[in-house]
Design a protein around this motif. Structure first.
Motif, PDB file in Angstrom:
ATOM      1  N   SER A  43      53.002  45.634  29.483  1.00 18.37           N
ATOM      2  CA  SER A  43      53.621  46.587  30.190  1.00 18.37           C
ATOM      3  C   SER A  43      54.354  45.733  31.348  1.00 18.37           C
ATOM      4  CB  SER A  43      52.476  46.925  31.031  1.00 18.37           C
ATOM      5  OG  SER A  43      51.648  47.958  30.282  1.00 18.37           O
ATOM      6  N   LEU A  44      54.076  44.702  32.086  1.00 11.99           N
ATOM      7  CA  LEU A  44      54.795  43.935  32.922  1.00 11.99           C
ATOM      8  C   LEU A  44      56.201  43.624  32.542  1.00 11.99           C
ATOM      9  CD1 LEU A  44      52.481  41.155  34.343  1.00 11.99           C
ATOM     10  CD2 LEU A  44      53.522  42.914  35.715  1.00 11.99           C
ATOM     11  N   ARG A  45      56.458  43.245  31.042  1.00 10.92           N
ATOM     12  CA  ARG A  45      57.638  42.945  30.601  1.00 10.92           C
ATOM     13  C   ARG A  45      58.807  44.141  30.562  1.00 10.92           C
ATOM     14  NH1 ARG A  45      57.980  41.136  24.134  1.00 10.92           N
ATOM     15  NH2 ARG A  45      56.646  42.838  23.787  1.00 10.92           N
ATOM     16  N   VAL A  46      58.153  45.404  30.496  1.00  8.63           N
ATOM     17  CA  VAL A  46      59.117  46.439  30.595  1.00  8.63           C
ATOM     18  C   VAL A  46      59.079  47.184  32.080  1.00  8.63           C
ATOM     19  CG1 VAL A  46      58.781  47.055  28.199  1.00  8.63           C
ATOM     20  CG2 VAL A  46      57.230  48.041  29.678  1.00  8.63           C
ATOM     21  N   GLN A  47      58.428  46.359  33.032  1.00  8.15           N
ATOM     22  CA  GLN A  47      58.416  47.024  34.482  1.00  8.15           C
ATOM     23  C   GLN A  47      57.671  48.164  34.511  1.00  8.15           C
ATOM     24  OE1 GLN A  47      59.741  44.983  36.828  1.00  8.15           O
ATOM     25  NE2 GLN A  47      59.610  43.388  35.519  1.00  8.15           N
ATOM     26  N   ASP A  48      56.443  48.455  33.795  1.00  6.60           N
ATOM     27  CA  ASP A  48      55.896  49.620  33.958  1.00  6.60           C
ATOM     28  C   ASP A  48      54.595  49.730  34.939  1.00  6.60           C
ATOM     29  OD1 ASP A  48      54.452  52.165  33.628  1.00  6.60           O
ATOM     30  OD2 ASP A  48      54.392  52.272  31.472  1.00  6.60           O
ATOM     31  N   VAL A  49      54.880  49.994  35.865  1.00  3.05           N
ATOM     32  CA  VAL A  49      53.746  49.602  37.065  1.00  3.05           C
ATOM     33  C   VAL A  49      52.418  50.473  36.689  1.00  3.05           C
ATOM     34  CG1 VAL A  49      54.559  51.290  38.532  1.00  3.05           C
ATOM     35  CG2 VAL A  49      53.409  49.296  39.436  1.00  3.05           C
ATOM     36  N   PHE A  50      52.552  51.626  36.197  1.00  2.00           N
ATOM     37  CA  PHE A  50      51.266  52.483  36.171  1.00  2.00           C
ATOM     38  C   PHE A  50      50.670  51.654  34.986  1.00  2.00           C
ATOM     39  CE2 PHE A  50      49.279  55.707  33.776  1.00  2.00           C
ATOM     40  CZ  PHE A  50      48.200  56.076  34.681  1.00  2.00           C
ATOM     41  N   SER A  51      51.463  51.656  33.819  1.00  3.49           N
ATOM     42  CA  SER A  51      50.357  50.910  32.739  1.00  3.49           C
ATOM     43  C   SER A  51      49.836  49.674  32.910  1.00  3.49           C
ATOM     44  CB  SER A  51      51.416  50.924  31.552  1.00  3.49           C
ATOM     45  OG  SER A  51      51.716  52.285  31.191  1.00  3.49           O
ATOM     46  N   SER A  52      50.772  48.962  33.587  1.00  5.12           N
ATOM     47  CA  SER A  52      50.324  47.546  33.949  1.00  5.12           C
ATOM     48  C   SER A  52      49.093  47.369  35.004  1.00  5.12           C
ATOM     49  CB  SER A  52      51.335  46.521  34.437  1.00  5.12           C
ATOM     50  OG  SER A  52      51.910  47.081  35.594  1.00  5.12           O
ATOM     51  N   THR A  53      49.034  48.139  35.646  1.00  6.43           N
ATOM     52  CA  THR A  53      47.967  48.419  36.868  1.00  6.43           C
ATOM     53  C   THR A  53      46.849  48.962  35.869  1.00  6.43           C
ATOM     54  OG1 THR A  53      49.448  48.862  38.492  1.00  6.43           O
ATOM     55  CG2 THR A  53      47.094  49.355  38.940  1.00  6.43           C
ATOM     56  N   HIS A  54      46.997  49.720  35.256  1.00  6.79           N
ATOM     57  CA  HIS A  54      45.774  50.531  34.432  1.00  6.79           C
ATOM     58  C   HIS A  54      45.222  49.264  33.729  1.00  6.79           C
ATOM     59  CE1 HIS A  54      43.902  53.650  32.115  1.00  6.79           C
ATOM     60  NE2 HIS A  54      44.049  53.000  30.966  1.00  6.79           N
ATOM     61  N   SER A  55      46.064  48.734  32.864  1.00  3.25           N
ATOM     62  CA  SER A  55      45.774  47.644  32.090  1.00  3.25           C
ATOM     63  C   SER A  55      44.968  46.563  32.466  1.00  3.25           C
ATOM     64  CB  SER A  55      46.676  47.246  31.107  1.00  3.25           C
ATOM     65  OG  SER A  55      47.377  48.214  30.073  1.00  3.25           O
ATOM     66  N   LEU A  56      45.403  46.048  33.695  1.00  2.00           N
ATOM     67  CA  LEU A  56      44.864  44.898  34.408  1.00  2.00           C
ATOM     68  C   LEU A  56      43.215  45.428  35.050  1.00  2.00           C
ATOM     69  CD1 LEU A  56      45.058  42.103  35.647  1.00  2.00           C
ATOM     70  CD2 LEU A  56      46.110  43.266  37.703  1.00  2.00           C
ATOM     71  N   LEU A  57      43.305  46.564  35.516  1.00  2.00           N
ATOM     72  CA  LEU A  57      41.843  47.153  35.967  1.00  2.00           C
ATOM     73  C   LEU A  57      40.934  47.309  34.844  1.00  2.00           C
ATOM     74  CD1 LEU A  57      43.019  49.578  38.540  1.00  2.00           C
ATOM     75  CD2 LEU A  57      42.171  47.314  38.944  1.00  2.00           C
ATOM     76  N   HIS A  58      41.380  47.597  33.634  1.00  2.00           N
ATOM     77  CA  HIS A  58      40.708  47.900  32.389  1.00  2.00           C
ATOM     78  C   HIS A  58      40.137  46.536  31.975  1.00  2.00           C
ATOM     79  CE1 HIS A  58      40.072  51.890  31.620  1.00  2.00           C
ATOM     80  NE2 HIS A  58      41.280  52.191  31.925  1.00  2.00           N
ATOM     81  N   TYR A  59      41.027  45.532  32.004  1.00  2.00           N
ATOM     82  CA  TYR A  59      40.999  43.990  31.467  1.00  2.00           C
ATOM     83  C   TYR A  59      39.619  43.501  32.397  1.00  2.00           C
ATOM     84  CZ  TYR A  59      41.082  39.050  31.372  1.00  2.00           C
ATOM     85  OH  TYR A  59      40.597  37.839  30.982  1.00  2.00           O
ATOM     86  N   PHE A  60      39.721  43.798  33.705  1.00  2.00           N
ATOM     87  CA  PHE A  60      38.407  42.985  34.382  1.00  2.00           C
ATOM     88  C   PHE A  60      37.361  43.743  34.391  1.00  2.00           C
ATOM     89  CE2 PHE A  60      42.032  40.538  36.445  1.00  2.00           C
ATOM     90  CZ  PHE A  60      41.480  39.354  36.499  1.00  2.00           C
ATOM     91  N   ASP A  61      37.447  45.497  34.079  1.00  4.89           N
ATOM     92  CA  ASP A  61      36.221  46.221  34.012  1.00  4.89           C
ATOM     93  C   ASP A  61      35.583  45.691  32.747  1.00  4.89           C
ATOM     94  OD1 ASP A  61      36.787  47.614  36.276  1.00  4.89           O
ATOM     95  OD2 ASP A  61      37.656  49.272  35.138  1.00  4.89           O
ATOM     96  N   ARG A  62      36.147  45.534  31.628  1.00  3.82           N
ATOM     97  CA  ARG A  62      35.711  45.248  30.318  1.00  3.82           C
ATOM     98  C   ARG A  62      35.104  43.885  30.086  1.00  3.82           C
ATOM     99  NH1 ARG A  62      37.197  49.838  30.707  1.00  3.82           N
ATOM    100  NH2 ARG A  62      37.395  50.953  29.034  1.00  3.82           N
TER     101      ARG A  62
END
Length: 156
Positions: A43-62
């Motif tokens: 998501s970072l490479r396509v500059q998608d702020v919503f998806s990158s934030t969502h994925s980062l938070l899910h990564y640390f949650d998991r």
């Protein structure tokens, strides 16, 4: 794929293809932390702020839910993940130009790192604070302090 995205993005799958594969993986195993991290990088490479934030938070949650990080950090539990989640969130916001949100996330990372007496995390926070200050203001004092503290703790 994560290694390719970090080192040679041209050899990685196309963003849409990679995300489709990741979505299939996550459909069957939503707690697969590494897939969330790869989704964050994609998501970072396509500059998608919503998806990158969502994925980062899910990564640390998991990471916290599976207990994977507590195995490598001894008695510290999930505190390390919380510190670095806040720090990474600050870096993410700074990258997208959301400086107020970055400052808030960085303040949280600093608070947690101070409570845990984690000098390495605090040094990373200081570096990001300097970057953030450079974006918002013009200051050399933080850089000098950061270099001195890095030398004191033997950090690069």
């Amino acid at each position: 794929q994560a290694s390719l995205l970090k080192n040679d993005e041209t050899k990685a799958l196309a963003p849409a293809s990679l995300q489709k594969e990741l979505n299939n993986l996550l459909k069957f195993n939503p707690d697969f932390a590494e897939a969330h991290y790869l989704s964050y990088l994609n998501s970072l490479r396509v500059q998608d702020v919503f998806s990158s934030t969502h994925s980062l938070l899910h990564y640390f949650d998991r990471l916290i839910l599976t207990g994977a990080e507590s195995k490598s950090n001894g008695d510290e539990g999930y505190g390390r993940s919380l510190r670095y989640a806040a720090l990474n969130l600050a870096a993410l916001h700074c990258r997208f130009g959301h400086y107020q949100q970055a400052e808030l996330a960085l303040q949280e990372a600093i608070r947690i790192a101070q409570e845990s007496n984690d000098h390495v995390c605090l040094q990373h926070c200081l570096s990001w604070l300097y970057i953030l200050e450079q974006k918002m203001f013009d200051s050399c004092v933080l850089l000098e302090h950061s270099v001195n503290k890095s030398l004191h703790f033997g950090l690069p």
